[in-house]
Design a protein around this motif. Structure first.
Motif, PDB file in Angstrom:
ATOM      1  N   PRO A 395       2.929  -5.540  -4.716  1.00  0.00           N
ATOM      2  CA  PRO A 395       4.035  -5.205  -5.627  1.00  0.00           C
ATOM      3  C   PRO A 395       3.823  -3.886  -6.358  1.00  0.00           C
ATOM      4  O   PRO A 395       4.789  -3.166  -6.633  1.00  0.00           O
ATOM      5  N   ALA A 396       2.566  -3.547  -6.667  1.00  0.00           N
ATOM      6  CA  ALA A 396       2.309  -2.289  -7.369  1.00  0.00           C
ATOM      7  C   ALA A 396       2.632  -1.097  -6.483  1.00  0.00           C
ATOM      8  O   ALA A 396       3.245  -0.113  -6.939  1.00  0.00           O
ATOM      9  N   LEU A 397       2.243  -1.155  -5.217  1.00  0.00           N
ATOM     10  CA  LEU A 397       2.530  -0.053  -4.305  1.00  0.00           C
ATOM     11  C   LEU A 397       4.027   0.063  -4.027  1.00  0.00           C
ATOM     12  O   LEU A 397       4.567   1.172  -3.920  1.00  0.00           O
ATOM     13  N   GLU A 398       4.703  -1.071  -3.897  1.00  0.00           N
ATOM     14  CA  GLU A 398       6.151  -1.018  -3.674  1.00  0.00           C
ATOM     15  C   GLU A 398       6.876  -0.465  -4.896  1.00  0.00           C
ATOM     16  O   GLU A 398       7.861   0.271  -4.767  1.00  0.00           O
ATOM     17  N   HIS A 399       6.380  -0.799  -6.093  1.00  0.00           N
ATOM     18  CA  HIS A 399       6.979  -0.222  -7.311  1.00  0.00           C
ATOM     19  C   HIS A 399       6.786   1.291  -7.324  1.00  0.00           C
ATOM     20  O   HIS A 399       7.714   2.034  -7.675  1.00  0.00           O
ATOM     21  N   ALA A 400       5.595   1.775  -6.947  1.00  0.00           N
ATOM     22  CA  ALA A 400       5.344   3.218  -6.925  1.00  0.00           C
ATOM     23  C   ALA A 400       6.245   3.916  -5.921  1.00  0.00           C
ATOM     24  O   ALA A 400       6.747   5.014  -6.179  1.00  0.00           O
ATOM     25  N   ALA A 401       6.468   3.282  -4.753  1.00  0.00           N
ATOM     26  CA  ALA A 401       7.358   3.874  -3.748  1.00  0.00           C
ATOM     27  C   ALA A 401       8.785   3.949  -4.270  1.00  0.00           C
ATOM     28  O   ALA A 401       9.484   4.953  -4.089  1.00  0.00           O
ATOM     29  N   ALA A 402       9.237   2.891  -4.933  1.00  0.00           N
ATOM     30  CA  ALA A 402      10.587   2.901  -5.490  1.00  0.00           C
ATOM     31  C   ALA A 402      10.727   3.931  -6.604  1.00  0.00           C
ATOM     32  O   ALA A 402      11.747   4.613  -6.720  1.00  0.00           O
ATOM     33  N   ALA A 403       9.670   4.071  -7.419  1.00  0.00           N
ATOM     34  CA  ALA A 403       9.706   5.060  -8.493  1.00  0.00           C
ATOM     35  C   ALA A 403       9.770   6.469  -7.930  1.00  0.00           C
ATOM     36  O   ALA A 403      10.456   7.344  -8.469  1.00  0.00           O
ATOM     37  N   GLN A 404       9.067   6.704  -6.820  1.00  0.00           N
ATOM     38  CA  GLN A 404       9.104   8.016  -6.187  1.00  0.00           C
ATOM     39  C   GLN A 404      10.510   8.314  -5.660  1.00  0.00           C
ATOM     40  O   GLN A 404      11.016   9.429  -5.799  1.00  0.00           O
ATOM     41  N   ALA A 405      11.152   7.327  -5.066  1.00  0.00           N
ATOM     42  CA  ALA A 405      12.512   7.521  -4.560  1.00  0.00           C
ATOM     43  C   ALA A 405      13.484   7.781  -5.700  1.00  0.00           C
ATOM     44  O   ALA A 405      14.381   8.622  -5.598  1.00  0.00           O
ATOM     45  N   TRP A 406      13.317   7.079  -6.804  1.00  0.00           N
ATOM     46  CA  TRP A 406      14.191   7.280  -7.948  1.00  0.00           C
ATOM     47  C   TRP A 406      14.039   8.696  -8.495  1.00  0.00           C
ATOM     48  O   TRP A 406      15.011   9.373  -8.824  1.00  0.00           O
ATOM     49  N   THR A 407      12.785   9.164  -8.568  1.00  0.00           N
ATOM     50  CA  THR A 407      12.532  10.515  -9.072  1.00  0.00           C
ATOM     51  C   THR A 407      13.150  11.564  -8.156  1.00  0.00           C
ATOM     52  O   THR A 407      13.725  12.557  -8.610  1.00  0.00           O
ATOM     53  N   ALA A 408      13.051  11.338  -6.828  1.00  0.00           N
ATOM     54  CA  ALA A 408      13.513  12.345  -5.883  1.00  0.00           C
ATOM     55  C   ALA A 408      15.026  12.325  -5.699  1.00  0.00           C
ATOM     56  O   ALA A 408      15.643  13.378  -5.505  1.00  0.00           O
TER      57      ALA A 408
END
Length: 473
Positions: A395-408
């Motif tokens: 879940p932590a890695l998936e949250h980081a991936a989603a946060a990266q997409a939101w930022t981009a």
């Protein structure tokens, strides 16, 4: 849900019976005890020698001033090692070896050699010059290189490339410089006291400025050249024996040469020291810093290129290779784990990131024919460690991936869609339609194929791991 099988703590005997018992010297507590005793005795002896030369007050002043650059230098080397951080015990050993054993060897050998030269030539000034420019660089770099060699030989799994060599060599040299600075600063303080000055006066201040402010990286810079030689040797295959021997020796020779030039800079005239500092030390420091940072970025790229094989086999979630290949995303994942599960969860995610990086490097070496004979066992161990930490890490890695997409992009796109937009394809396919496995594994994929339970070709009749997709169970 299936679980990974435990690993035996001792290998089986030649006939598959009871486990073999290691020789007493190979027992961990014996080796650690002997090494700790050696370093402790060296520390006590070097403490007595330095205190005898500087006096108690000079020793305390030197200690207080010499310790100032140590946290910054150690933190810098630790930062360089963030992609695949080595265990703290390696850094503690390296620092202790440099501060105690290497410093003791240098003091004893340099003093003996200088006295012998003075007696043989009847010229003490010539002996001091020769000792500083020839004897000291050879003795000190050999003493520091011994720590790098010991880690390279006995902690081989933790020594996989240039960054590891730089970190071990740099921390060793930081420990050595720490002890040497105590000696020089304490002696300078004693000189000021003899001239009637009170407190920290001119000689002490000048010594502090040169050794702590201007050149705290001098000793680490020299020894890092040796570490780079060992690091390149670590990237060589087991059959490249000549390269594995010559490269560390070449790095050691460069370290000795730069050290000798630095020590002999005062012979180049009134401004010789500043000339060598500006034309050699600063450019060399900048070049080596660039090399290490470039190597670190290359390591992250290796993570992104190698881990998709384990995504296809079901061991990693789709977004994991790209999240693990970004230091920013790693940090976001650890922070999320800490918020959700506390320090235990954050530590588990950090360990997951380190094990996944080791797995990527192992596979990279295997594809290039440079992995050791324990490739399969090591891959098992790393996959087992990842599986044990999956509940915190996924879940932590998936949250980081989603946060990266939101930022981009301004909106969340978790999962493969993130990487379709960020990288142009769902997963990179560096190996073509199949993923080749080193040493001729006929199934051509890592553990955890998706064809259901059954024997794994190439690993015997019993699969070392249940052949299922762990993210679908």
């Amino acid at each position: 849900m299936a679980t990974c099988p435990p690993y035996p703590t001792h290998p089986a005997g030649p006939t598959g019976g009871a486990p073999r018992h290691a020789h007493w010297w190979h027992r961990r507590w014996v080796r650690y005890g002997a090494l700790s005793t050696l370093l402790a005795l060296s520390g006590l002896v070097i403490l007595a020698l330095v205190r005898e030369q500087t006096g108690t007050e000079g020793f305390l002043v030197g200690l207080g001033l010499a310790v100032l650059p140590v946290p910054l230098l150690v933190a810098s080397f630790r930062w360089l090692d963030r992609v695949e951080p080595g265990p703290w015990r390696n850094l503690l050993f390296s620092f202790a070896w440099g501060a105690c054993a290497a410093a003791l060897i240098a003091i004893v050998a340099n003093s003996f050699a200088t006295r012998w030269i003075a007696t043989a030539t009847a010229d003490p000034s010539h002996a001091d010059t020769l000792g500083a420019t020839v004897i000291a660089p050879v003795v000190e770099e050999l003493a520091k290189a011994a720590a790098v060699l010991l880690v390279f030989l006995f902690r081989r799994r933790d020594f996989t490339g240039i960054v590891d060599g730089v970190v071990i060599a740099g921390v060793t040299a930081t420990g050595f410089a720490f002890t040497e600075n105590i000696l020089y600063l304490g002696t300078a303080f004693g000189t000021d006291q003899l001239t009637g000055d009170s407190g920290i006066a001119s000689v002490t201040a000048a010594t502090f400025f040169v050794r702590v402010i201007m050149s705290p990286f001098a000793h680490p810079l020299f020894t890092v050249l040796t570490g780079i030689g060992f690091g390149i040797a670590a990237l060589s295959g087991d059959r490249q024996h000549v390269r594995r021997v010559l490269l560390p020796l070449l790095g050691l020779l460069f370290a000795m040469g730069m050290h000798a030039l630095w020590n002999g800079s005062s012979a180049f005239g009134e401004y010789g020291f500043f000339g060598v500092y500006a034309t050699l030390m600063v450019p060399a420091f900048g070049l080596l810093t660039w090399l290490v940072i470039w190597t670190r970025q290359r390591e992250l790229r290796t993570v992104r290129e190698e881990l998709p094989a384990y995504v296809a086999a079901g061991w990693l979630s789709p977004s994991a290779p790209f999240t693990l290949g970004s230091m920013r995303d790693r940090r976001v994942a650890r922070q999320y784990a800490r918020r959700q599960g506390g320090r235990k969860a954050a530590r588990a995610v950090a360990q997951y990131e380190a094990y996944a990086t080791s797995l990527a490097f192992l596979r990279h070496r295997g594809r290039r024919g440079r992995a050791g004979a324990d490739y399969v066992v090591r891959e098992q161990e790393l996959l087992h460690e990842l599986w044990a930490r999956r509940e915190f890490a996924r879940p932590a890695l998936e949250h980081a991936a989603a946060a990266q997409a939101w930022t981009a992009y301004g909106h969340p796109q978790p999962g493969p869609a993130v990487h379709q937009q960020l990288y142009g394809s769902t997963y990179p396919q560096p190996y073509g339609p199949t993923y080749p496995q080193p040493y001729g594994h006929p199934h051509g994929q890592p553990y955890g194929q998706l064809n259901g339970p059954g024997p794994a070709p190439g690993y015997g009749s019993v699969a070392p791991y249940p052949l299922y997709n762990p993210y679908r169970s």
